[in-house]
Design a protein around this motif. Structure first.
Motif, PDB file in Angstrom:
ATOM      1  N   TRP A   1       0.835  -1.199   0.000  1.00 42.48           N
ATOM      2  CA  TRP A   1       0.000   0.000   0.000  1.00 42.48           C
ATOM      3  C   TRP A   1       0.869   1.248   0.000  1.00 42.48           C
ATOM      4  CZ3 TRP A   1      -3.782   2.487  -1.592  1.00 42.48           C
ATOM      5  CH2 TRP A   1      -4.254   3.650  -0.977  1.00 42.48           C
ATOM      6  N   GLU A   2       2.016   1.199   0.640  1.00 43.13           N
ATOM      7  CA  GLU A   2       2.928   2.355   0.639  1.00 43.13           C
ATOM      8  C   GLU A   2       3.384   2.675  -0.779  1.00 43.13           C
ATOM      9  OE1 GLU A   2       3.054  -0.161   2.854  1.00 43.13           O
ATOM     10  OE2 GLU A   2       2.230   1.100   4.481  1.00 43.13           O
ATOM     11  N   THR A   3       3.723   1.639  -1.553  1.00 45.26           N
ATOM     12  CA  THR A   3       4.117   1.841  -2.951  1.00 45.26           C
ATOM     13  C   THR A   3       2.930   2.344  -3.763  1.00 45.26           C
ATOM     14  OG1 THR A   3       5.794   0.095  -2.813  1.00 45.26           O
ATOM     15  CG2 THR A   3       5.062   0.723  -5.004  1.00 45.26           C
ATOM     16  N   ALA A   4       1.760   1.773  -3.536  1.00 46.17           N
ATOM     17  CA  ALA A   4       0.562   2.203  -4.258  1.00 46.17           C
ATOM     18  C   ALA A   4       0.276   3.679  -4.007  1.00 46.17           C
ATOM     19  CB  ALA A   4      -0.641   1.356  -3.839  1.00 46.17           C
ATOM     20  N   LYS A   5       0.421   4.123  -2.761  1.00 49.09           N
ATOM     21  CA  LYS A   5       0.179   5.532  -2.435  1.00 49.09           C
ATOM     22  C   LYS A   5       1.125   6.449  -3.217  1.00 49.09           C
ATOM     23  CE  LYS A   5       0.390   5.258   2.088  1.00 49.09           C
ATOM     24  NZ  LYS A   5       0.417   5.696   3.508  1.00 49.09           N
ATOM     25  N   MET A   6       2.394   6.047  -3.317  1.00 49.64           N
ATOM     26  CA  MET A   6       3.348   6.854  -4.069  1.00 49.64           C
ATOM     27  C   MET A   6       2.962   6.922  -5.550  1.00 49.64           C
ATOM     28  SD  MET A   6       7.060   5.978  -2.341  1.00 49.64           S
ATOM     29  CE  MET A   6       6.850   4.241  -1.961  1.00 49.64           C
ATOM     30  N   CYS A   7       2.458   5.833  -6.079  1.00 51.35           N
ATOM     31  CA  CYS A   7       2.008   5.816  -7.475  1.00 51.35           C
ATOM     32  C   CYS A   7       0.766   6.684  -7.662  1.00 51.35           C
ATOM     33  CB  CYS A   7       1.719   4.385  -7.916  1.00 51.35           C
ATOM     34  SG  CYS A   7       3.161   3.300  -7.919  1.00 51.35           S
ATOM     35  N   LEU A   8      -0.176   6.582  -6.743  1.00 51.15           N
ATOM     36  CA  LEU A   8      -1.385   7.410  -6.806  1.00 51.15           C
ATOM     37  C   LEU A   8      -1.027   8.894  -6.767  1.00 51.15           C
ATOM     38  CD1 LEU A   8      -3.601   5.307  -4.372  1.00 51.15           C
ATOM     39  CD2 LEU A   8      -4.047   5.630  -6.815  1.00 51.15           C
ATOM     40  N   ASP A   9      -0.049   9.242  -5.944  1.00 46.32           N
ATOM     41  CA  ASP A   9       0.383  10.635  -5.828  1.00 46.32           C
ATOM     42  C   ASP A   9       1.019  11.154  -7.117  1.00 46.32           C
ATOM     43  OD1 ASP A   9      -0.531  10.770  -3.253  1.00 46.32           O
ATOM     44  OD2 ASP A   9       1.430  10.445  -2.312  1.00 46.32           O
ATOM     45  N   MET A  10       1.479  10.221  -7.972  1.00 46.72           N
ATOM     46  CA  MET A  10       2.091  10.611  -9.245  1.00 46.72           C
ATOM     47  C   MET A  10       1.121  10.482 -10.413  1.00 46.72           C
ATOM     48  SD  MET A  10       6.071   9.342  -9.128  1.00 46.72           S
ATOM     49  CE  MET A  10       5.752   7.670  -8.561  1.00 46.72           C
ATOM     50  N   ASN A  11      -0.189  10.472 -10.108  1.00 50.70           N
ATOM     51  CA  ASN A  11      -1.184  10.510 -11.178  1.00 50.70           C
ATOM     52  C   ASN A  11      -1.346   9.161 -11.875  1.00 50.70           C
ATOM     53  OD1 ASN A  11      -3.148  11.806 -12.754  1.00 50.70           O
ATOM     54  ND2 ASN A  11      -1.654  12.450 -14.302  1.00 50.70           N
ATOM     55  N   PHE A  12      -1.110   8.047 -11.141  1.00 47.71           N
ATOM     56  CA  PHE A  12      -1.259   6.721 -11.732  1.00 47.71           C
ATOM     57  C   PHE A  12      -2.489   6.004 -11.201  1.00 47.71           C
ATOM     58  CE2 PHE A  12       2.950   7.578 -13.099  1.00 47.71           C
ATOM     59  CZ  PHE A  12       3.147   6.791 -14.224  1.00 47.71           C
ATOM     60  N   TYR A  13      -3.048   5.179 -12.075  1.00 44.93           N
ATOM     61  CA  TYR A  13      -4.109   4.256 -11.699  1.00 44.93           C
ATOM     62  C   TYR A  13      -3.459   2.948 -11.255  1.00 44.93           C
ATOM     63  CZ  TYR A  13      -7.504   7.328 -14.048  1.00 44.93           C
ATOM     64  OH  TYR A  13      -8.287   8.395 -14.415  1.00 44.93           O
ATOM     65  N   ILE A  14      -4.180   2.178 -10.437  1.00 45.30           N
ATOM     66  CA  ILE A  14      -3.683   0.894  -9.958  1.00 45.30           C
ATOM     67  C   ILE A  14      -4.576  -0.198 -10.542  1.00 45.30           C
ATOM     68  CG2 ILE A  14      -3.045  -0.482  -7.956  1.00 45.30           C
ATOM     69  CD1 ILE A  14      -1.539   2.165  -8.060  1.00 45.30           C
ATOM     70  N   SER A  15      -3.949  -1.139 -11.257  1.00 42.84           N
ATOM     71  CA  SER A  15      -4.715  -2.192 -11.931  1.00 42.84           C
ATOM     72  C   SER A  15      -4.431  -3.554 -11.315  1.00 42.84           C
ATOM     73  CB  SER A  15      -4.359  -2.212 -13.421  1.00 42.84           C
ATOM     74  OG  SER A  15      -5.137  -3.192 -14.096  1.00 42.84           O
ATOM     75  N   PHE A  16      -5.481  -4.354 -11.199  1.00 44.07           N
ATOM     76  CA  PHE A  16      -5.370  -5.692 -10.628  1.00 44.07           C
ATOM     77  C   PHE A  16      -5.843  -6.728 -11.638  1.00 44.07           C
ATOM     78  CE2 PHE A  16      -5.630  -2.807  -7.094  1.00 44.07           C
ATOM     79  CZ  PHE A  16      -4.705  -3.319  -6.186  1.00 44.07           C
ATOM     80  N   GLY A  17      -5.150  -7.868 -11.642  1.00 43.95           N
ATOM     81  CA  GLY A  17      -5.498  -8.972 -12.523  1.00 43.95           C
ATOM     82  C   GLY A  17      -5.802 -10.233 -11.748  1.00 43.95           C
ATOM     83  N   GLY A  18      -5.633 -11.370 -12.412  1.00 47.57           N
ATOM     84  CA  GLY A  18      -5.966 -12.668 -11.846  1.00 47.57           C
ATOM     85  C   GLY A  18      -5.421 -12.962 -10.466  1.00 47.57           C
ATOM     86  N   PRO A  19      -4.158 -12.571 -10.155  1.00 50.49           N
ATOM     87  CA  PRO A  19      -3.607 -12.914  -8.836  1.00 50.49           C
ATOM     88  C   PRO A  19      -4.435 -12.412  -7.654  1.00 50.49           C
ATOM     89  CG  PRO A  19      -1.832 -12.317 -10.314  1.00 50.49           C
ATOM     90  CD  PRO A  19      -3.123 -12.050 -11.063  1.00 50.49           C
ATOM     91  N   VAL A  20      -5.217 -11.347  -7.825  1.00 57.63           N
ATOM     92  CA  VAL A  20      -6.009 -10.848  -6.696  1.00 57.63           C
ATOM     93  C   VAL A  20      -7.121 -11.826  -6.323  1.00 57.63           C
ATOM     94  CG1 VAL A  20      -7.833  -9.521  -7.878  1.00 57.63           C
ATOM     95  CG2 VAL A  20      -6.893  -8.685  -5.724  1.00 57.63           C
ATOM     96  N   THR A  21      -7.437 -12.761  -7.226  1.00 57.87           N
ATOM     97  CA  THR A  21      -8.484 -13.753  -6.935  1.00 57.87           C
ATOM     98  C   THR A  21      -7.951 -14.968  -6.192  1.00 57.87           C
ATOM     99  OG1 THR A  21      -8.205 -15.053  -8.988  1.00 57.87           O
ATOM    100  CG2 THR A  21      -9.630 -13.103  -9.101  1.00 57.87           C
ATOM    101  N   PHE A  22      -6.620 -15.091  -6.084  1.00 55.67           N
ATOM    102  CA  PHE A  22      -6.042 -16.270  -5.424  1.00 55.67           C
ATOM    103  C   PHE A  22      -6.349 -16.230  -3.929  1.00 55.67           C
ATOM    104  CE2 PHE A  22      -2.358 -16.198  -8.749  1.00 55.67           C
ATOM    105  CZ  PHE A  22      -3.260 -16.528  -9.748  1.00 55.67           C
ATOM    106  N   LYS A  23      -6.575 -17.379  -3.358  1.00 54.88           N
ATOM    107  CA  LYS A  23      -6.962 -17.467  -1.945  1.00 54.88           C
ATOM    108  C   LYS A  23      -5.879 -16.930  -1.012  1.00 54.88           C
ATOM    109  CE  LYS A  23     -10.174 -21.278  -2.702  1.00 54.88           C
ATOM    110  NZ  LYS A  23     -10.471 -22.717  -2.510  1.00 54.88           N
TER     111      LYS A  23
END
Length: 255
Positions: free
Chosen positions: A159-181
């Motif tokens: 989440w710390e890395t995601a916040k830095m990306c969001l602050d730089m005008n980036f979207y965060i995309s998720f794929g298949g791995p987010v469905t893994f148990k």
């Protein structure tokens, strides 16, 4: 209506049944597809696919694994292709320290060159990041990539890395791995990403979601990613689909 913001339908894995794969995607409610061209071989076939279907768009860029093969003429060629009406982003570009097929210093140079090109032509960038969180963030900051923004493709960081990306005008995309148990961190990060910065993807034919893990991925399975994301966010699937599609339209300037 769903949008798969990152797929490789021009890959050889779809040679035998590409049309059927595309039809299954439409039947699953996918209204727009971003197909990714990432080297000398895949860029022309990705654009050709986008020219064939109204709802398919293409990116053009040079993958970090192939960085050692990119010539100055290739960069000129990519710049020329950026004016194509179906080209909506530069990517996938970035750093890959897992496969280690190109020297790090070459990856850094090629990454920087393409960020500068994106700023020159005014297109967003699609970021590939494999085991290189710190250097990705540093280069994006130094090159002022926030001027064009883009998407962190198949995000796997904290989440710390995601916040830095969001602050730089980036979207965060998720794929298949987010469905893994066992995908504890991706699920926790997705829960925190603002709805106006969330995207979904397949990266087909790779990273197949549960319950088809281990088999060939395809664009229709983005619905499985959407269902997981909707569950995590506590939203109806329709609301999640609408929001992520609107985000894709906004980022990539889709019709």
């Amino acid at each position: 209506m769903l949008t798969d913001t990152h797929t490789h339908l021009n890959a050889p894995q779809f040679e035998e049944d590409r049309q059927a794969v595309i039809e299954r995607a439409l039947e699953s409610g996918i209204s727009r597809i971003i197909n990714v061209g990432f080297n000398r071989e895949t860029i022309p076939s990705s654009i050709a696919l986008a020219e064939q279907y109204d709802f398919i768009y293409s990116t053009v860029g040079w993958h970090p694994q192939d960085a050692k093969d990119m010539t100055p003429d290739d960069l000129i060629w990519i710049e020329q292709l950026c004016s194509h009406e179906k080209v909506v982003a530069i990517g996938e570009i970035g750093l890959d320290y897992y496969w280690d097929t190109s020297p790090k210093e070459v990856q850094h140079r090629v990454f920087r060159e393409q960020i500068r090109l994106a700023k020159k032509v005014g297109l967003p960038i699609v970021i590939h990041n494999r085991d290189a969180h710190h250097d990705i963030i540093q280069i994006l900051r130094e090159e002022k990539a926030s001027e064009v923004g883009g998407v962190m493709h198949c995000f796997s960081g904290s989440w710390e890395t995601a916040k830095m990306c969001l602050d730089m005008n980036f979207y965060i995309s998720f794929g298949g791995p987010v469905t893994f148990k066992n995908a504890k961190q991706p699920k926790e990060v997705l829960a925190k990403v603002p709805m106006d910065r969330l995207l979904i993807e397949t990266d087909a034919p790779y990273l197949t979601p549960h319950p088809f893990r281990g088999k060939r991925n395809e664009t229709a399975y983005v619905k499985l990613v959407a269902e997981t994301a909707a569950e995590i966010k506590g939203l109806p699937l329709e609301e999640l689909a609408h929001a992520t599609t609107q985000n894709a339209v906004t980022l990539f300037g889709l019709r």
